[in-house]
Design an enzyme around this catalytic site. Structure first.
Site, PDB file in Angstrom:
ATOM      1  N   GLY C  12       0.810  -1.212   0.000  1.00 15.96           N
ATOM      2  CA  GLY C  12       0.000   0.000   0.000  1.00 15.96           C
ATOM      3  C   GLY C  12       0.846   1.267   0.000  1.00 15.96           C
ATOM      4  N   LYS C 166      -5.972 -13.562 -10.376  1.00 16.85           N
ATOM      5  CA  LYS C 166      -4.748 -13.413  -9.572  1.00 16.85           C
ATOM      6  C   LYS C 166      -4.362 -14.733  -8.910  1.00 16.85           C
ATOM      7  CE  LYS C 166      -1.288 -11.286  -7.583  1.00 16.85           C
ATOM      8  NZ  LYS C 166      -1.132 -11.761  -6.253  1.00 16.85           N
ATOM      9  N   GLU C 173       2.756 -19.183 -11.080  1.00 15.48           N
ATOM     10  CA  GLU C 173       4.017 -18.735 -10.483  1.00 15.48           C
ATOM     11  C   GLU C 173       4.678 -19.856  -9.679  1.00 15.48           C
ATOM     12  OE1 GLU C 173       3.509 -14.898  -8.391  1.00 15.48           O
ATOM     13  OE2 GLU C 173       4.533 -15.881  -6.724  1.00 15.48           O
TER      14      GLU C 173
END
Lengths: 294, 294, 294, 294
Positions: C12, C166, C173
């Site tokens: 963030g 995602k 991944e």
């Protein structure tokens, strides 16, 4: 002892036979009028003497949930429900809580043995309180195979333990079957071995790989030595998936059981999207020929 | 019948006992003077009546190759050699050719049963000509378990077929063991099942997963209920590797057998280089914490 | 445009920097007083002009659920919430429904790029209505990498699609990292290749396996050519597990992604219970030596 | 510098172009008269100035072996042979020994880049002596991609190291492709993600999974968004098999690379014998329905 038995399909019907042969008084209920002993679940309950024991042997999931929901209303304080279906263990606690609110006990029972159980007896793994298990023991003792009790029956733990154990049993079963299947395919592919069924049959005694599943594969090859009448299409019924999900949940590596599950998935795909992607990639970078869809 | 037996280790010694109990005349040779019946391989051969049958039961690889090379010189036209060791099937043809040049026959025999074979009999898979196999059948019939011949013995094909079948047998064995092991670990990890040994023992009769390997696992858990005295370190002795290599050679998918083999490899790594690489990557892209070597 | 940003941790904080550099007016809230721009969530909301857009970037699970629950109370009809954390896609629909009851819109945004995103931009996959996505597009355009929009941003579908995409991204991944890691280990084990880091670096350009992950592995090996300072211990953070569970849910074989996940599980086991069971079995049937626990 | 180039197929032809563009004097030989610069291998050799360098770029296996055998006769003391084909590394030592007996040097060169190498340059991993590698460096420098030498070229070790590194490169490639493919299939199976090609394209920049292979998959999906024109049938050309065999040889667990290889095997089976065996077993023990062959 007296037992109510809900669900008289392939498994329930056979179990009623075995229990009656063991001198138990079994009252069965099934929607099929040709096999049922009662007109309704309520009728079944009304015909049983309190404290009642009711064995539920209906398809896992909605059917089981609904049956237990109805029994929670129909039964009384001190009664006992046994879920012998292939329910997911995570459904046992809610079932037990629902029944417990009305003073009704609950046992989850994993039952193995398939269509052979009627004759050989059923391997049993149960979860619940010691008192409830003790109370149903005459039923378990008749259902389980002859021989020492602990070789065909286990009180695995509290509520949920029976179905958890049965889930793992079935996950192992997936792995065992796939191991034999891979070996079978390799034998069949070899130039050296010219009599594959004979080799598998020769493993029946004395070898490290002897087992009941091997015996069944030998049977199948005696009926159809090249399995020519079958397609390599294999369904799965939930326990294998749950086993892998629980393995993940507990961070337990389970490559063999998972490989067996994925082999089933792949067996049902006429054309794999993933392998299309690999074919597309090879074509892109190497100009490798692809097989065009027709 | 009369048999020369080369190699009197754990397996050969027991086989001599079983054969003698079966009224065969067995002359054994071993480098260990405490167990041998002959002073040398040449001495053994000189003590046998032609046509001779010599069973070789020495470690696979160099020792077997050398023994068979010597026998090719020592034996005569019409004699027969049986390699009962865990040789790779690809070595059978060269062995057979070498012996055949001197008129000596050859059978490769896969032998299963481990230390229990002395008592239970040995599962046998053999490769060779029908005449050679016929000739050695009295030996095979004594070594194999009691019961119908075809449940403990198979003439699997020509030279090499016996060891090929044994190789696949052992590959399957890897998969079976890993399937039980994964299930065991998941049971032990669960909160639900509180008595894991009891569950496995309850699978002994009636269930789909019952097998001799399961019985052995039950035995092991009776001795050590949490396997606390063992390390999770597992060797492998070749057949599993060869099975995977042959699967690759024949384009046969063998994910279960291969997963079982790789699990053994991983069990012997105190710290995996591959997983160091994954840890390094996660640290690089995500700043994820790594565990530093001490 | 104006944006409220809840959660100013590693991700963030960097995103606020990148957004401000892109001329957006970002008001951040974090419990850490050193980085926050508002005293509370309520204070943050009060400082924003209606209709407000609030990006939630707090840990997935409870923290996200609680933050969105509070925002459902604090925000007004016409406002918009974006969950940019690594939430499980199955939580998006409940979140969207909760907010929708108060007239508040919802977008789930999968964000990839790790600590490098601040500089390179973040790959974005979002789910939600076309109107909501359109409205937040100035934010997405600043966060994503430079270049064509569709090479760093996708509107993947309705609510849940962003986090689903995602999740799959992260599952892939896992597989990619494990593929490089296995290759790395084999190179390191070989006698032939004497300069492993040089080989990996030589793959950086021109080869089929070139990638950003490869570049990172090259970086890691430049810092520590034998990865001697690391342990082969790898955590996992959820997405890999969820990917496998969804693969099972959709009957999609996913052996590579699952193998990568299980390799992580195994990397964290100092002593595998499953391999103890295999060792016990080998000892039982073959008298094979076992490694005793110390 | 001057180079003889044997084999002017898809790869060799392109390499000649790239080398000539780099101002090297390349004389090519191929059996195809339309592309060859010499009438025979002997003619090629005769046209080169001593000390000669000859690059062999013919199919791995027999063709390469035969070509190198002929070159061993045709070339002289001080000449140099480079095998740039996809030969198995285990063939390099015998090739080098054969040539060395006549005073001829040998380099094995792994070449990656596929049909794109002509334009992008080829990733190179070579094995051999420092002197030999130094001598051929002008050729390597032209073939490799632009940029720093060590990002597209490595001297991996002695003879065999180049092909070993290339073998591992291709094994990794199998794993990478399968990882993307599994993710692709799961996205395509999901209800949530409605624009799968858009999601993959959005991973092109900024994400952790960005790579050249991903770019190629994006290309393929732009041409055929559902890969509807392809069948999920994938060949393999040896390196994947060799990688797994070497992993086994070095006791390196390689579940991801192996899973990718087995997925290719399975993709080529219209009906899996192993899964027939599993179907047969399920039918035997559970009376489960099977799919009959038509």
């Amino acid at each position: 002892m007296q037992l109510g038995l809900v669900g008289l399909g392939k498994m329930g019907f056979n179990m009623r036979e075995r229990l009656r042969a063991g001198q138990h008084e079994v009252l069965g209920y099934d929607r099929n009028p040709e096999v049922t002993d009662a007109e309704s679940l309520a009728d079944l309950v009304s015909k049983l003497d309190a404290p009642r024991t009711v064995w539920v042997m209906v398809p896992a999931g909605e059917a089981t949930k609904q049956t237990i929901g109805e029994l929670a209303e129909l039964l009384d304080n001190g009664d006992l429900v046994i879920d012998g279906g292939n329910s997911r263990f995570s459904e046992d606690k809610p079932n037990a809580d629902l029944l417990s609110a009305n003073g009704i006990g609950y046992i989850d029972a994993g039952v193995s043995g398939g269509v052979w159980g009627a004759e050989n007896g059923y391997g049993l793994m149960v979860g619940g309180s010691a008192d409830d298990v003790e109370r149903a023991m005459p039923i378990f003792d008749t259902l389980r195979p002859e021989g020492p009790r602990d070789e065909g029956f286990a009180h695995a733990g509290g509520v949920g333990a029976g179905h958890f154990a049965k889930m793992v049993h079935n996950g192992i079963e997936y792995g065992l079957m796939q191991a034999y299947a891979e070996g079978y395919e390799l034998l069949a592919a070899s130039d050296e071995v010219t009599d594959v069924p004979a080799v598998l049959k020769a493993w029946s005694r004395g070898t490290v790989v002897r087992s009941w599943l091997l015996d069944l594969l030998v049977n199948a090859l005696e009926e159809d030595p090249e399995l020519a009448e079958l397609r390599g299409y294999v369904d799965d019924s939930g326990e294998g998936r749950w086993t892998v999900e629980e393995a993940i949940n507990h961070s337990v590596p389970a490559p063999v059981i998972t490989s067996a599950l994925f082999a089933r998935f792949a067996s049902r795909q006429p054309d794999s999207p993933a392998m299309k992607a690999v074919a597309a990639l090879r074509n892109q970078f190497g100009g490798h020929a692809v097989h065009r869809a027709e």
